[in-house]
Design an enzyme around this catalytic site. Sequence first.
Site, PDB file in Angstrom:
ATOM      1  N   CYS A   1       0.798  -1.191   0.097  1.00  0.00           N
ATOM      2  CA  CYS A   1      -0.098   0.048  -0.077  1.00  0.00           C
ATOM      3  C   CYS A   1       0.754   1.070   0.104  1.00  0.00           C
ATOM      4  O   CYS A   1       1.673   1.439   0.767  1.00  0.00           O
ATOM      5  CB  CYS A   1      -0.940   0.151   1.213  1.00  0.00           C
TER       6      CYS A   1
ATOM      7  N   HIS B   1      -6.755   2.038   1.956  1.00  0.00           N
ATOM      8  CA  HIS B   1      -6.432   2.938   2.968  1.00  0.00           C
ATOM      9  C   HIS B   1      -7.103   4.040   3.548  1.00  0.00           C
ATOM     10  O   HIS B   1      -7.393   4.747   2.220  1.00  0.00           O
ATOM     11  CB  HIS B   1      -4.822   3.080   2.983  1.00  0.00           C
TER      12      HIS B   1
END
Lengths: 350, 350
Positions: B52, B166
């Site tokens: 991420c 996220h």
Amino acid sequence: MPSFDSTEHPHRRFNALSGEWVLVSPHRSKRPWQGQQEETEQDQRPAYDPTCYLCPGNARVGGEVNPKYESTYVFNNDFGALTADVPTGGVNEGGLLRAEAESGICRVICFSPRHDLTLPQMTVPAIRKVVDLWVEEFQTLGARPDINYVQIFENKGPMMGCSNPHPHGQIWAQRTVPGEPAQEGVQQLAYFQEHGRTLLSDYLKIELEKQERVVLENEHFVVLVPYWAVWPYETLIVSRRAVQDITQLTPEERDALADAVRRLTIRYDNLFNISFPYSAGLHQRPTDGQEHPEWHLHMHFYPPLLRSATVRKFMVGYEMLGDPQRDVTPEFSAGRLRELSEVHYKEAGN
Amino acid sequence: MPSFDSTEHPHRRFNALSGEWVLVSPHRSKRPWQGQQEETEQDQRPAYDPTCYLCPGNARVGGEVNPKYESTYVFNNDFGALTADVPTGGVNEGGLLRAEAESGICRVICFSPRHDLTLPQMTVPAIRKVVDLWVEEFQTLGARPDINYVQIFENKGPMMGCSNPHPHGQIWAQRTVPGEPAQEGVQQLAYFQEHGRTLLSDYLKIELEKQERVVLENEHFVVLVPYWAVWPYETLIVSRRAVQDITQLTPEERDALADAVRRLTIRYDNLFNISFPYSAGLHQRPTDGQEHPEWHLHMHFYPPLLRSATVRKFMVGYEMLGDPQRDVTPEFSAGRLRELSEVHYKEAGN
Ligand SMILES: O=P(O)(O)O[C@H]1O[C@H](CO)[C@@H](O)[C@H](O)[C@H]1O
Ligand SMILES: O=P(O)(O)O[C@H]1O[C@H](CO)[C@@H](O)[C@H](O)[C@H]1O
């Protein structure tokens, strides 16, 4: 500092037709995409589907049975968002809670008895029959005293909320003029009053001189990516002659509109070699009994795809709260559409 | 004929804040749905994801490495739609081709170091840190002479074009005021000039008396489905006190905003027992150096889902060419949201 260059620098463009702005970010097309991938549509359909509520001879949800129609077929939407028998009335509390009853008619138009076709796969004479039906419907609905605006449109593909792949469009006709055509009316009227010509006549003249955003032309219509396009491959079909609505088209012009729709939608399908999703629709003068010489007939195409068959443009966040935004220039998109073949990829055997 | 009844008859409602209309078709919710089904999001994420680009300590696409941040973290978007170093300039051909260079700054705000959280799963003190960052960013960006408007927003979920799960939001700050807040400014100014109070103060008063569309309240904020809501479960968070922007909030009010966001988003998740997608954002006064007493801070939530986790509302066709349209009344939606628990379904063990 270098001077401003619209192929490189972020800028806003003004939509002369709607009076709104769009943010253009030419440099942003390099952005990597890790988000949602769209499903590519299963595009193997039978010519007749016994479960389809639009195929000839089948029963619809409401129980009615479609005739064995052979070209086009139109009927009242069984679940229309508008209904004709609405009592008048409304609400107004200090201008803050304001509502008005709205009445209208929702129609569904089948483009073809063939379940497996779409407009780009139909012949010009077959699409001409669709145009003829648009004319008839506009005339009949528009003549009603309780109908002051007629919106003809098509949602194509599941990505555009279309719940049945059978080739069809819709008409929502109503008492008031909705926001989009109302705004276009204001812009067109202001231009007409100042110049004595329609806004789109003068705009078309500029575009034909420049040839930067023109995708295709025939004798009576021009297809272009408007200078102010919001959607990546948005286009506008404009009549060369300043007519206010579709009923004023000559037989040759009706054929030419069918030709323009066919050639444009073939190019769309050929862009990513899929049945290209879009919402499209005609904008025309209100049917309020006035002449509206300021109005200039045109047809919008709003397709959602951006980079491929599976990556779409999302009009979210900033776009919902600020302004629409695009990542490639209209000139780039017009160039891509211009270089495509007008032989449908399925016929070309790709 | 019976008299007009807004729970039954199609009608248009006026958006007092934007000046636009929405078509409401209460009877239409009975329509069967055979169209696209959305995928339900895979919602099993690790607390830290090494791939991420927003997790603490990870490298981003542009090569920069995120610090090991412990609450919130903000940085310049590596692929911002706006950039600060744009030469001025533009295009104007007869008012028909019109463009203006636009400059600005795009920021990304991580709400939490935890990859697996979303706002409804965070505590009020943790969300308060997000509010504090909004305040700081609004202050710093808004103080720049080249920034006249600051748009703070969040796109949540792949359905809303969010490319990374996220928990994060964005800020686009720019030289000009975009269309949506500009229109709201016009409406609010007209109201303020006539009444000497903000439009939303008076609107809030009516809604608090009626309690038909209020979803939840705390000491400083009210969450309601606006009378003119477009999206099925659209809501508005309004401050009780008429403040022009988020920097004017007292510490208690900041906590209360965090509380309102948390309780609303928990209800959203509990509606269909999924991580509920939306675009949300604050609307505040322009940062053009004027006071703007007409402006009243508020936060919009625009969620796309209509009937279930997999059936969304499509704003297509008629909506793109005419007016936005909705199938259930705002009162129905407010009732649904009001009856939901404020314990998140994951904590409740469902
Ligand atoms: O910036 P992101 O999250 O990559 O992109 C998302 O939000 C932007 C701002 O609302 C939109 O312009 C994009 O279409 C959307 O995919
Ligand atoms: O009428 P349909 O095809 O069932 O529905 C589709 O088109 C309508 C008109 O654009 C929209 O209001 C709906 O959201 C969309 O799903």
